[in-house]
Design an enzyme around this catalytic site. Structure first.
Site, PDB file in Angstrom:
ATOM      1  N   THR A  94      -0.765  -9.370  -4.443  1.00  0.00           N
ATOM      2  CA  THR A  94      -2.081  -9.872  -4.033  1.00  0.00           C
ATOM      3  C   THR A  94      -2.985  -8.775  -3.454  1.00  0.00           C
ATOM      4  O   THR A  94      -4.187  -9.012  -3.285  1.00  0.00           O
ATOM      5  CB  THR A  94      -1.935 -11.034  -3.042  1.00  0.00           C
ATOM      6  OG1 THR A  94      -0.838 -10.763  -2.159  1.00  0.00           O
ATOM      7  CG2 THR A  94      -1.660 -12.340  -3.764  1.00  0.00           C
ATOM      8  N   GLU A  95      -2.411  -7.617  -3.119  1.00  0.00           N
ATOM      9  CA  GLU A  95      -3.233  -6.468  -2.715  1.00  0.00           C
ATOM     10  C   GLU A  95      -2.487  -5.183  -3.018  1.00  0.00           C
ATOM     11  O   GLU A  95      -1.271  -5.091  -2.796  1.00  0.00           O
ATOM     12  CB  GLU A  95      -3.540  -6.476  -1.212  1.00  0.00           C
ATOM     13  CG  GLU A  95      -4.592  -7.449  -0.789  1.00  0.00           C
ATOM     14  CD  GLU A  95      -4.892  -7.393   0.708  1.00  0.00           C
ATOM     15  OE1 GLU A  95      -4.836  -6.299   1.300  1.00  0.00           O
ATOM     16  OE2 GLU A  95      -5.163  -8.463   1.271  1.00  0.00           O
ATOM     17  N   ASN A  96      -3.240  -4.216  -3.485  1.00  0.00           N
ATOM     18  CA  ASN A  96      -2.736  -2.858  -3.660  1.00  0.00           C
ATOM     19  C   ASN A  96      -3.987  -2.018  -3.887  1.00  0.00           C
ATOM     20  O   ASN A  96      -4.863  -2.414  -4.662  1.00  0.00           O
ATOM     21  CB  ASN A  96      -1.795  -2.808  -4.893  1.00  0.00           C
ATOM     22  CG  ASN A  96      -1.370  -1.385  -5.256  1.00  0.00           C
ATOM     23  OD1 ASN A  96      -1.629  -0.911  -6.362  1.00  0.00           O
ATOM     24  ND2 ASN A  96      -0.721  -0.724  -4.349  1.00  0.00           N
ATOM     25  N   TYR A 104       0.828  -1.208   0.000  1.00  0.00           N
ATOM     26  CA  TYR A 104       0.000   0.000   0.000  1.00  0.00           C
ATOM     27  C   TYR A 104       0.860   1.255   0.000  1.00  0.00           C
ATOM     28  O   TYR A 104       0.605   2.182  -0.748  1.00  0.00           O
ATOM     29  CB  TYR A 104      -0.936   0.007   1.218  1.00  0.00           C
ATOM     30  CG  TYR A 104      -2.051  -1.011   1.085  1.00  0.00           C
ATOM     31  CD1 TYR A 104      -3.267  -0.667   0.523  1.00  0.00           C
ATOM     32  CD2 TYR A 104      -1.868  -2.334   1.487  1.00  0.00           C
ATOM     33  CE1 TYR A 104      -4.290  -1.595   0.365  1.00  0.00           C
ATOM     34  CE2 TYR A 104      -2.880  -3.277   1.327  1.00  0.00           C
ATOM     35  CZ  TYR A 104      -4.088  -2.901   0.761  1.00  0.00           C
ATOM     36  OH  TYR A 104      -5.085  -3.819   0.592  1.00  0.00           O
TER      37      TYR A 104
END
Ligand code: BGC
Length: 485
Positions: A387-389, A331
Protein backbone atom coordinates in the site's frame (compact mmCIF):
# COMPACT_ATOMS: atom_id res chain seq x y z
CA UNK A 1 18.07 -23.49 0.33
CA UNK A 2 16.40 -26.65 -0.94
CA UNK A 3 13.76 -26.34 1.78
CA UNK A 4 12.96 -22.78 0.82
CA UNK A 5 12.61 -23.57 -2.89
CA UNK A 6 10.29 -26.47 -2.13
CA UNK A 7 8.25 -24.15 0.06
CA UNK A 8 8.06 -21.50 -2.62
CA UNK A 9 6.93 -23.92 -5.32
CA UNK A 10 4.30 -25.30 -2.95
CA UNK A 11 3.17 -21.81 -2.02
CA UNK A 12 2.93 -20.72 -5.65
CA UNK A 13 0.83 -23.77 -6.40
CA UNK A 14 -1.38 -23.16 -3.36
CA UNK A 15 -1.96 -19.57 -4.44
CA UNK A 16 -3.22 -20.75 -7.80
CA UNK A 17 -5.48 -23.31 -6.18
CA UNK A 18 -6.94 -21.03 -3.51
CA UNK A 19 -9.14 -18.79 -5.61
CA UNK A 20 -8.67 -19.09 -9.34
CA UNK A 21 -11.88 -17.17 -10.02
CA UNK A 22 -11.04 -14.28 -7.69
CA UNK A 23 -7.66 -13.98 -9.39
CA UNK A 24 -9.16 -13.99 -12.83
CA UNK A 25 -11.75 -11.35 -11.90
CA UNK A 26 -9.58 -8.97 -9.91
CA UNK A 27 -6.92 -7.31 -12.02
CA UNK A 28 -3.58 -6.58 -10.44
CA UNK A 29 -3.90 -3.14 -8.88
CA UNK A 30 -1.34 -0.57 -9.92
CA UNK A 31 -1.88 2.60 -7.96
CA UNK A 32 -0.64 5.60 -6.12
CA UNK A 33 -1.30 6.32 -2.49
CA UNK A 34 -2.06 9.37 -0.40
CA UNK A 35 -3.71 10.63 2.80
CA UNK A 36 -6.32 13.31 3.46
CA UNK A 37 -4.37 15.70 5.66
CA UNK A 38 -1.34 15.57 3.39
CA UNK A 39 -3.12 16.72 0.23
CA UNK A 40 -6.64 18.03 0.72
CA UNK A 41 -6.38 21.50 2.21
CA UNK A 42 -9.91 22.92 2.58
CA UNK A 43 -9.40 22.70 6.33
CA UNK A 44 -12.50 24.74 7.11
CA UNK A 45 -14.56 23.98 4.01
CA UNK A 46 -18.20 22.89 4.14
CA UNK A 47 -18.52 22.57 7.91
CA UNK A 48 -15.44 20.41 8.47
CA UNK A 49 -14.52 20.15 12.14
CA UNK A 50 -11.07 20.76 13.50
CA UNK A 51 -8.76 17.77 13.44
CA UNK A 52 -5.81 17.10 15.73
CA UNK A 53 -3.47 18.01 12.83
CA UNK A 54 -5.29 21.31 12.22
CA UNK A 55 -4.59 22.11 15.85
CA UNK A 56 -0.97 20.87 15.84
CA UNK A 57 -0.11 22.96 12.82
CA UNK A 58 -2.24 26.11 13.31
CA UNK A 59 -2.33 26.50 17.06
CA UNK A 60 0.70 24.70 18.44
CA UNK A 61 2.73 25.30 15.26
CA UNK A 62 4.63 22.05 15.60
CA UNK A 63 5.83 22.12 12.00
CA UNK A 64 8.20 24.78 10.76
CA UNK A 65 10.01 25.27 7.48
CA UNK A 66 13.80 25.54 7.36
CA UNK A 67 13.38 29.30 7.53
CA UNK A 68 11.28 28.95 10.69
CA UNK A 69 7.89 29.65 9.03
CA UNK A 70 5.01 27.59 10.48
CA UNK A 71 3.68 25.08 7.95
CA UNK A 72 0.16 23.66 7.86
CA UNK A 73 -2.03 21.43 5.72
CA UNK A 74 -4.55 24.27 5.32
CA UNK A 75 -4.05 24.34 1.54
CA UNK A 76 -1.57 21.51 0.86
CA UNK A 77 -2.23 20.26 -2.72
CA UNK A 78 -5.70 21.84 -2.80
CA UNK A 79 -6.97 18.34 -3.53
CA UNK A 80 -10.33 19.02 -1.83
CA UNK A 81 -11.18 21.26 -4.77
CA UNK A 82 -13.06 19.33 -7.46
CA UNK A 83 -11.63 21.02 -10.58
CA UNK A 84 -8.16 20.52 -9.09
CA UNK A 85 -8.61 16.85 -8.26
CA UNK A 86 -10.25 16.16 -11.62
CA UNK A 87 -7.00 17.36 -13.19
CA UNK A 88 -5.05 15.03 -10.91
CA UNK A 89 -7.28 12.10 -11.87
CA UNK A 90 -6.24 12.76 -15.48
CA UNK A 91 -2.63 12.39 -14.32
CA UNK A 92 -3.50 9.01 -12.75
CA UNK A 93 -4.95 7.93 -16.09
CA UNK A 94 -1.94 9.17 -18.00
CA UNK A 95 0.22 7.17 -15.61
CA UNK A 96 -1.72 4.03 -16.44
CA UNK A 97 -2.81 3.28 -12.87
CA UNK A 98 -6.11 1.50 -12.27
CA UNK A 99 -6.43 2.27 -8.53
CA UNK A 100 -5.97 5.15 -6.12
CA UNK A 101 -5.54 4.85 -2.37
CA UNK A 102 -6.69 7.86 -0.36
CA UNK A 103 -7.93 8.46 3.16
CA UNK A 104 -11.07 10.11 4.42
CA UNK A 105 -10.81 12.99 6.88
CA UNK A 106 -12.73 11.78 9.94
CA UNK A 107 -13.41 15.43 10.87
CA UNK A 108 -15.35 15.96 7.63
CA UNK A 109 -17.69 13.06 8.45
CA UNK A 110 -17.99 13.68 12.20
CA UNK A 111 -16.94 17.32 12.74
CA UNK A 112 -17.46 16.92 16.49
CA UNK A 113 -16.35 13.31 16.74
CA UNK A 114 -19.76 11.73 17.33
CA UNK A 115 -23.42 12.42 16.61
CA UNK A 116 -24.86 12.36 13.10
CA UNK A 117 -22.61 12.30 10.07
CA UNK A 118 -22.18 15.53 8.17
CA UNK A 119 -23.98 15.56 4.82
CA UNK A 120 -21.50 17.85 3.07
CA UNK A 121 -18.57 15.66 4.08
CA UNK A 122 -20.28 12.52 2.83
CA UNK A 123 -21.27 14.26 -0.39
CA UNK A 124 -17.71 15.33 -1.10
CA UNK A 125 -16.30 11.81 -0.88
CA UNK A 126 -19.28 10.33 -2.68
CA UNK A 127 -18.58 12.64 -5.62
CA UNK A 128 -14.87 11.89 -5.50
CA UNK A 129 -15.50 8.14 -5.54
CA UNK A 130 -17.84 8.54 -8.52
CA UNK A 131 -15.28 10.69 -10.31
CA UNK A 132 -12.55 8.11 -9.83
CA UNK A 133 -14.76 5.27 -11.04
CA UNK A 134 -15.97 7.23 -14.04
CA UNK A 135 -12.32 7.46 -15.03
CA UNK A 136 -11.59 3.77 -14.59
CA UNK A 137 -9.72 4.21 -11.31
CA UNK A 138 -10.71 1.93 -8.45
CA UNK A 139 -11.02 3.76 -5.12
CA UNK A 140 -9.12 2.19 -2.21
CA UNK A 141 -10.23 3.92 0.97
CA UNK A 142 -8.16 4.25 4.14
CA UNK A 143 -10.54 5.03 6.98
CA UNK A 144 -7.97 6.42 9.42
CA UNK A 145 -4.63 7.89 8.34
CA UNK A 146 -3.57 9.78 11.47
CA UNK A 147 -6.02 12.71 11.53
CA UNK A 148 -8.90 12.53 14.00
CA UNK A 149 -11.50 15.05 15.14
CA UNK A 150 -9.97 17.31 17.78
CA UNK A 151 -13.07 16.70 19.93
CA UNK A 152 -11.90 13.07 20.25
CA UNK A 153 -8.23 13.97 20.64
CA UNK A 154 -9.35 16.18 23.56
CA UNK A 155 -10.74 13.06 25.21
CA UNK A 156 -7.41 11.28 24.94
CA UNK A 157 -7.65 9.93 21.39
CA UNK A 158 -6.54 6.32 21.06
CA UNK A 159 -5.44 6.21 24.70
CA UNK A 160 -9.13 6.31 25.66
CA UNK A 161 -10.81 2.87 25.52
CA UNK A 162 -13.92 4.62 24.09
CA UNK A 163 -11.90 5.23 20.92
CA UNK A 164 -12.89 1.71 19.81
CA UNK A 165 -16.55 2.76 19.83
CA UNK A 166 -15.95 6.17 18.22
CA UNK A 167 -14.02 4.58 15.41
CA UNK A 168 -16.51 1.74 14.89
CA UNK A 169 -19.32 4.27 14.38
CA UNK A 170 -17.22 6.21 11.87
CA UNK A 171 -16.12 3.10 9.95
CA UNK A 172 -19.64 1.71 9.87
CA UNK A 173 -20.91 4.99 8.44
CA UNK A 174 -18.40 4.75 5.58
CA UNK A 175 -19.27 1.11 4.89
CA UNK A 176 -22.96 1.99 4.63
CA UNK A 177 -22.45 5.09 2.52
CA UNK A 178 -19.75 3.89 0.17
CA UNK A 179 -19.67 0.09 0.50
CA UNK A 180 -21.53 -0.54 -2.73
CA UNK A 181 -19.01 1.49 -4.75
CA UNK A 182 -15.79 1.00 -2.79
CA UNK A 183 -14.57 -2.60 -2.98
CA UNK A 184 -11.42 -2.15 -0.92
CA UNK A 185 -11.32 -0.53 2.52
CA UNK A 186 -8.33 -0.21 4.85
CA UNK A 187 -9.13 0.24 8.51
CA UNK A 188 -6.03 2.11 9.69
CA UNK A 189 -2.62 3.18 8.43
CA UNK A 190 0.64 2.36 10.22
CA UNK A 191 -0.30 2.40 13.90
CA UNK A 192 3.37 1.98 14.84
CA UNK A 193 4.57 5.13 13.08
CA UNK A 194 1.53 7.11 14.20
CA UNK A 195 1.69 6.17 17.87
CA UNK A 196 5.32 5.32 18.57
CA UNK A 197 7.08 7.89 16.41
CA UNK A 198 4.96 10.85 15.29
CA UNK A 199 2.68 11.28 18.33
CA UNK A 200 5.49 11.30 20.92
CA UNK A 201 7.36 13.92 18.87
CA UNK A 202 4.26 16.08 18.46
CA UNK A 203 3.05 15.65 22.03
CA UNK A 204 6.38 16.73 23.47
CA UNK A 205 5.77 20.11 21.78
CA UNK A 206 2.06 20.22 22.64
CA UNK A 207 2.76 19.46 26.29
CA UNK A 208 6.01 21.44 26.35
CA UNK A 209 7.67 18.42 27.88
CA UNK A 210 10.58 16.94 25.92
CA UNK A 211 10.49 13.80 28.07
CA UNK A 212 7.22 12.79 26.36
CA UNK A 213 9.04 12.54 23.03
CA UNK A 214 11.86 10.34 24.24
CA UNK A 215 11.99 6.93 22.64
CA UNK A 216 12.09 4.96 25.88
CA UNK A 217 10.64 1.60 26.81
CA UNK A 218 8.39 3.36 29.31
CA UNK A 219 6.96 5.70 26.66
CA UNK A 220 6.58 2.82 24.21
CA UNK A 221 4.73 0.80 26.84
CA UNK A 222 2.22 3.64 27.34
CA UNK A 223 1.66 3.89 23.61
CA UNK A 224 1.17 0.11 23.45
CA UNK A 225 -2.15 0.65 25.22
CA UNK A 226 -3.25 3.06 22.46
CA UNK A 227 -1.98 0.64 19.81
CA UNK A 228 -4.03 -2.11 21.42
CA UNK A 229 -7.13 0.07 21.15
CA UNK A 230 -6.37 0.63 17.45
CA UNK A 231 -6.20 -3.12 16.90
CA UNK A 232 -9.50 -3.58 18.74
CA UNK A 233 -11.06 -0.78 16.69
CA UNK A 234 -9.80 -2.30 13.45
CA UNK A 235 -11.06 -5.79 14.37
CA UNK A 236 -14.45 -4.40 15.38
CA UNK A 237 -14.76 -2.59 12.05
CA UNK A 238 -13.73 -5.73 10.15
CA UNK A 239 -16.37 -7.71 12.03
CA UNK A 240 -19.02 -5.07 11.27
CA UNK A 241 -18.02 -4.91 7.61
CA UNK A 242 -18.38 -8.66 7.23
CA UNK A 243 -21.76 -8.56 8.99
CA UNK A 244 -23.00 -6.20 6.26
CA UNK A 245 -22.15 -8.83 3.61
CA UNK A 246 -20.85 -6.27 1.19
CA UNK A 247 -19.25 -7.42 -2.00
CA UNK A 248 -15.71 -6.28 -1.22
CA UNK A 249 -12.80 -6.61 1.19
CA UNK A 250 -11.36 -4.82 4.18
CA UNK A 251 -7.73 -4.86 5.23
CA UNK A 252 -5.28 -3.14 7.55
CA UNK A 253 -2.10 -1.29 6.56
CA UNK A 254 1.00 -1.79 8.67
CA UNK A 255 4.51 -0.45 8.23
CA UNK A 256 7.31 -2.97 7.98
CA UNK A 257 10.97 -2.40 8.74
CA UNK A 258 13.12 -5.51 8.39
CA UNK A 259 15.83 -5.32 11.04
CA UNK A 260 19.49 -6.03 10.30
CA UNK A 261 22.00 -6.44 13.15
CA UNK A 262 24.63 -3.76 12.59
CA UNK A 263 27.43 -6.19 13.46
CA UNK A 264 26.02 -9.47 12.22
CA UNK A 265 28.34 -11.52 14.41
CA UNK A 266 27.69 -9.56 17.60
CA UNK A 267 25.15 -11.42 19.77
CA UNK A 268 24.06 -8.16 21.43
CA UNK A 269 23.23 -6.54 18.07
CA UNK A 270 21.42 -9.68 16.97
CA UNK A 271 19.33 -9.65 20.11
CA UNK A 272 18.55 -5.95 19.63
CA UNK A 273 17.53 -6.57 16.00
CA UNK A 274 15.23 -9.42 17.08
CA UNK A 275 13.68 -7.18 19.74
CA UNK A 276 13.06 -4.40 17.24
CA UNK A 277 11.59 -6.90 14.82
CA UNK A 278 9.10 -7.91 17.52
CA UNK A 279 8.23 -4.29 18.29
CA UNK A 280 7.75 -3.09 14.74
CA UNK A 281 6.95 -6.03 12.53
CA UNK A 282 5.67 -8.86 14.66
CA UNK A 283 3.72 -6.85 17.23
CA UNK A 284 0.69 -6.29 15.00
CA UNK A 285 1.13 -9.34 12.76
CA UNK A 286 1.33 -11.83 15.62
CA UNK A 287 -1.67 -10.28 17.36
CA UNK A 288 -3.75 -10.50 14.19
CA UNK A 289 -2.64 -13.83 12.79
CA UNK A 290 -1.59 -15.67 15.95
CA UNK A 291 -3.71 -14.07 18.67
CA UNK A 292 -0.79 -13.07 20.90
CA UNK A 293 1.82 -10.34 21.20
CA UNK A 294 5.44 -11.42 20.77
CA UNK A 295 6.83 -12.46 24.17
CA UNK A 296 10.02 -10.42 24.70
CA UNK A 297 8.53 -7.05 23.90
CA UNK A 298 5.33 -7.87 25.78
CA UNK A 299 7.39 -8.69 28.84
CA UNK A 300 9.43 -5.48 28.47
CA UNK A 301 6.27 -3.36 28.17
CA UNK A 302 4.60 -5.01 31.13
CA UNK A 303 7.72 -4.58 33.25
CA UNK A 304 7.75 -0.87 32.37
CA UNK A 305 4.00 -0.45 32.67
CA UNK A 306 2.10 -3.08 34.66
CA UNK A 307 -1.16 -1.46 33.52
CA UNK A 308 -0.73 -3.02 30.09
CA UNK A 309 -2.69 -6.27 30.49
CA UNK A 310 -4.48 -7.18 27.26
CA UNK A 311 -7.26 -9.61 28.06
CA UNK A 312 -7.79 -13.00 26.42
CA UNK A 313 -11.14 -11.73 25.11
CA UNK A 314 -9.43 -8.79 23.43
CA UNK A 315 -6.84 -11.01 21.79
CA UNK A 316 -9.61 -13.30 20.59
CA UNK A 317 -11.55 -10.40 19.05
CA UNK A 318 -8.40 -9.33 17.19
CA UNK A 319 -7.47 -12.78 15.88
CA UNK A 320 -11.06 -13.90 15.21
CA UNK A 321 -11.48 -10.96 12.82
CA UNK A 322 -8.39 -10.94 10.63
CA UNK A 323 -8.26 -8.56 7.67
CA UNK A 324 -9.20 -9.88 4.22
CA UNK A 325 -5.81 -8.64 3.03
CA UNK A 326 -2.67 -7.24 4.54
CA UNK A 327 -1.64 -3.75 3.43
CA UNK A 328 2.15 -3.54 3.62
CA UNK A 329 4.03 -0.26 3.63
CA UNK A 330 7.72 -0.74 2.95
CA UNK A 331 10.38 1.94 2.58
CA UNK A 332 13.58 0.43 3.95
CA UNK A 333 15.12 -1.92 6.49
CA UNK A 334 16.94 -0.63 9.58
CA UNK A 335 20.44 -1.37 10.84
CA UNK A 336 20.06 -2.09 14.55
CA UNK A 337 22.67 -1.93 17.27
CA UNK A 338 22.45 -2.71 20.94
CA UNK A 339 22.15 0.49 22.97
CA UNK A 340 21.12 0.51 26.62
CA UNK A 341 19.84 4.09 26.30
CA UNK A 342 17.41 3.32 23.47
CA UNK A 343 13.87 1.97 23.84
CA UNK A 344 13.98 -1.81 24.17
CA UNK A 345 17.79 -1.55 24.12
CA UNK A 346 17.78 -1.21 20.35
CA UNK A 347 18.97 1.79 18.36
CA UNK A 348 17.56 1.52 14.85
CA UNK A 349 17.49 5.10 13.64
CA UNK A 350 21.13 6.15 13.40
CA UNK A 351 22.80 4.13 10.67
CA UNK A 352 22.42 4.74 6.96
CA UNK A 353 25.57 3.96 4.98
CA UNK A 354 24.09 5.10 1.63
CA UNK A 355 26.00 7.79 -0.29
CA UNK A 356 22.83 9.81 -0.91
CA UNK A 357 20.50 8.83 1.91
CA UNK A 358 16.79 8.68 1.23
CA UNK A 359 14.52 10.28 3.85
CA UNK A 360 13.08 6.99 5.03
CA UNK A 361 16.22 4.88 5.40
CA UNK A 362 18.68 2.72 3.46
CA UNK A 363 17.64 1.76 -0.07
CA UNK A 364 17.51 -2.05 -0.04
CA UNK A 365 14.92 -3.49 -2.47
CA UNK A 366 15.94 -7.07 -1.70
CA UNK A 367 14.36 -6.70 1.73
CA UNK A 368 11.00 -6.04 0.10
CA UNK A 369 11.20 -9.42 -1.61
CA UNK A 370 12.26 -11.02 1.66
CA UNK A 371 9.41 -9.35 3.55
CA UNK A 372 6.76 -10.51 1.10
CA UNK A 373 8.14 -14.04 1.25
CA UNK A 374 8.06 -13.84 5.03
CA UNK A 375 4.30 -13.23 4.89
CA UNK A 376 4.09 -16.27 2.62
CA UNK A 377 6.11 -18.50 4.93
CA UNK A 378 5.25 -17.29 8.43
CA UNK A 379 1.75 -15.84 8.19
CA UNK A 380 -0.11 -18.22 5.89
CA UNK A 381 0.40 -16.31 2.63
CA UNK A 382 -2.46 -13.81 3.06
CA UNK A 383 -3.48 -11.63 0.11
CA UNK A 384 -1.19 -8.58 0.25
CA UNK A 385 -1.39 -5.12 -1.23
CA UNK A 386 1.83 -3.13 -1.09
CA UNK A 387 0.00 0.00 0.00
CA UNK A 388 3.05 2.31 0.15
CA UNK A 389 6.56 2.30 -1.21
CA UNK A 390 8.51 5.32 -2.37
CA UNK A 391 11.35 7.67 -1.67
CA UNK A 392 12.65 11.22 -1.46
CA UNK A 393 16.31 12.21 -1.57
CA UNK A 394 16.15 15.97 -1.19
CA UNK A 395 16.65 18.88 -3.55
CA UNK A 396 19.54 17.36 -5.51
CA UNK A 397 17.08 14.76 -6.82
CA UNK A 398 14.41 17.35 -7.67
CA UNK A 399 16.05 19.28 -10.49
CA UNK A 400 13.56 21.28 -12.55
CA UNK A 401 14.66 21.15 -16.21
CA UNK A 402 12.13 22.98 -18.37
CA UNK A 403 8.88 21.07 -18.30
CA UNK A 404 10.22 18.03 -16.48
CA UNK A 405 11.82 17.38 -13.10
CA UNK A 406 14.90 15.17 -13.04
CA UNK A 407 14.73 12.72 -10.13
CA UNK A 408 16.89 9.78 -11.26
CA UNK A 409 17.39 8.43 -7.74
CA UNK A 410 13.64 8.17 -7.11
CA UNK A 411 13.09 6.64 -10.56
CA UNK A 412 15.79 4.05 -9.83
CA UNK A 413 14.33 3.34 -6.37
CA UNK A 414 10.88 2.70 -7.85
CA UNK A 415 12.16 0.45 -10.63
CA UNK A 416 14.20 -1.71 -8.26
CA UNK A 417 11.38 -2.02 -5.73
CA UNK A 418 8.76 -2.87 -8.34
CA UNK A 419 11.10 -5.56 -9.65
CA UNK A 420 11.63 -6.84 -6.10
CA UNK A 421 7.86 -7.05 -5.62
CA UNK A 422 7.40 -8.86 -8.94
CA UNK A 423 10.11 -11.33 -7.95
CA UNK A 424 8.25 -12.15 -4.73
CA UNK A 425 5.09 -12.71 -6.75
CA UNK A 426 6.93 -15.10 -9.03
CA UNK A 427 8.01 -16.99 -5.94
CA UNK A 428 4.45 -17.40 -4.77
CA UNK A 429 3.86 -14.41 -2.50
CA UNK A 430 0.17 -13.54 -2.79
CA UNK A 431 0.68 -9.88 -3.74
CA UNK A 432 -2.34 -8.41 -5.50
CA UNK A 433 -1.41 -4.78 -5.92
CA UNK A 434 1.29 -2.13 -5.62
CA UNK A 435 0.69 1.51 -4.64
CA UNK A 436 3.43 4.05 -4.98
CA UNK A 437 3.86 6.79 -2.39
CA UNK A 438 3.05 9.28 -3.76
CA UNK A 439 1.42 10.81 -6.81
CA UNK A 440 1.98 14.39 -5.65
CA UNK A 441 4.52 16.09 -3.43
CA UNK A 442 2.60 16.81 -0.25
CA UNK A 443 2.60 17.74 3.44
CA UNK A 444 5.06 15.31 5.00
CA UNK A 445 3.79 15.51 8.60
CA UNK A 446 6.44 16.83 10.99
CA UNK A 447 8.73 17.56 8.02
CA UNK A 448 6.16 19.83 6.38
CA UNK A 449 6.77 20.63 2.71
CA UNK A 450 10.53 20.13 3.02
CA UNK A 451 10.44 16.48 2.01
CA UNK A 452 9.08 15.65 -1.44
CA UNK A 453 7.92 12.12 -2.23
CA UNK A 454 5.83 12.77 -5.36
CA UNK A 455 6.33 11.62 -8.93
CA UNK A 456 4.56 14.86 -9.79
CA UNK A 457 6.11 18.07 -8.51
CA UNK A 458 3.79 20.53 -6.82
CA UNK A 459 4.67 24.19 -6.66
CA UNK A 460 3.02 25.00 -3.33
CA UNK A 461 2.71 28.71 -4.17
CA UNK A 462 0.90 28.28 -7.50
CA UNK A 463 -0.36 24.65 -7.32
CA UNK A 464 1.32 24.00 -10.68
CA UNK A 465 1.97 20.31 -11.34
CA UNK A 466 5.12 19.22 -13.22
CA UNK A 467 5.77 15.60 -14.11
CA UNK A 468 9.01 14.08 -12.92
CA UNK A 469 11.27 11.55 -14.63
CA UNK A 470 10.00 8.97 -12.11
CA UNK A 471 6.43 9.47 -13.39
CA UNK A 472 7.51 8.19 -16.80
CA UNK A 473 9.59 5.43 -15.23
CA UNK A 474 6.62 4.15 -13.20
CA UNK A 475 4.36 4.47 -16.25
CA UNK A 476 6.70 2.22 -18.24
CA UNK A 477 6.84 -0.38 -15.46
CA UNK A 478 3.04 -0.55 -15.40
CA UNK A 479 2.86 -0.77 -19.19
CA UNK A 480 5.47 -3.55 -19.21
CA UNK A 481 3.74 -5.56 -16.46
CA UNK A 482 0.02 -4.79 -16.78
CA UNK A 483 -1.09 -7.87 -14.86
CA UNK A 484 1.78 -7.78 -12.39
CA UNK A 485 3.80 -10.48 -14.10
C1 BGC B 1 3.06 7.36 5.87
C2 BGC B 1 2.84 8.51 4.93
C3 BGC B 1 4.14 9.29 4.76
C4 BGC B 1 5.14 8.35 4.10
C5 BGC B 1 6.47 8.97 3.69
C6 BGC B 1 4.37 6.64 5.65
O1 BGC B 1 4.92 6.34 6.89
O2 BGC B 1 1.98 6.48 5.84
O3 BGC B 1 1.80 9.30 5.43
O4 BGC B 1 4.00 10.46 4.04
O5 BGC B 1 5.39 7.29 4.99
O6 BGC B 1 7.26 9.25 4.79
Amino acid sequence: MLRSSILSVAAAFATLLISPSARAETPFLWGTSTAAYQVEGGWQADGKGLSNWDVYTNQVKVVQSVSGRPETGNVADDFYDRPRYLGDIQLMKKLGTNAFRFSIAWSRIFPHGTGTPDEAGLKHYSQFIDDLRANGIEPVVTIYHWDMPQALADKGGWANPDSVRWYALYADTLFREFGSRVKTFITVNEPFVDLFMIQPAVQSVVKRDPSVGLLTTRNYSRQAIAAHHILLASATAIRDYHAQKLDGRVGITLNFTPTIPEQGDDPADRKAAAMEDEAQNRWFLDAIYKGRYPPDVLQAYQAANPEFQPSAADMKLISDNPPDFLGANYYSPAYVRADPNAALGANWLSTNPDKVPSFNGPVRPEYLTELLLRFRDQYGNPPVLVTENGAGFGERDEQVAGDIVRDPLRADYIRRHVEAMLKARQEGANVQGYFLWSLLDNFEWTAGYGKRFGIVRVDFDTQKRTLKESFFGYRKLIADHPDGR
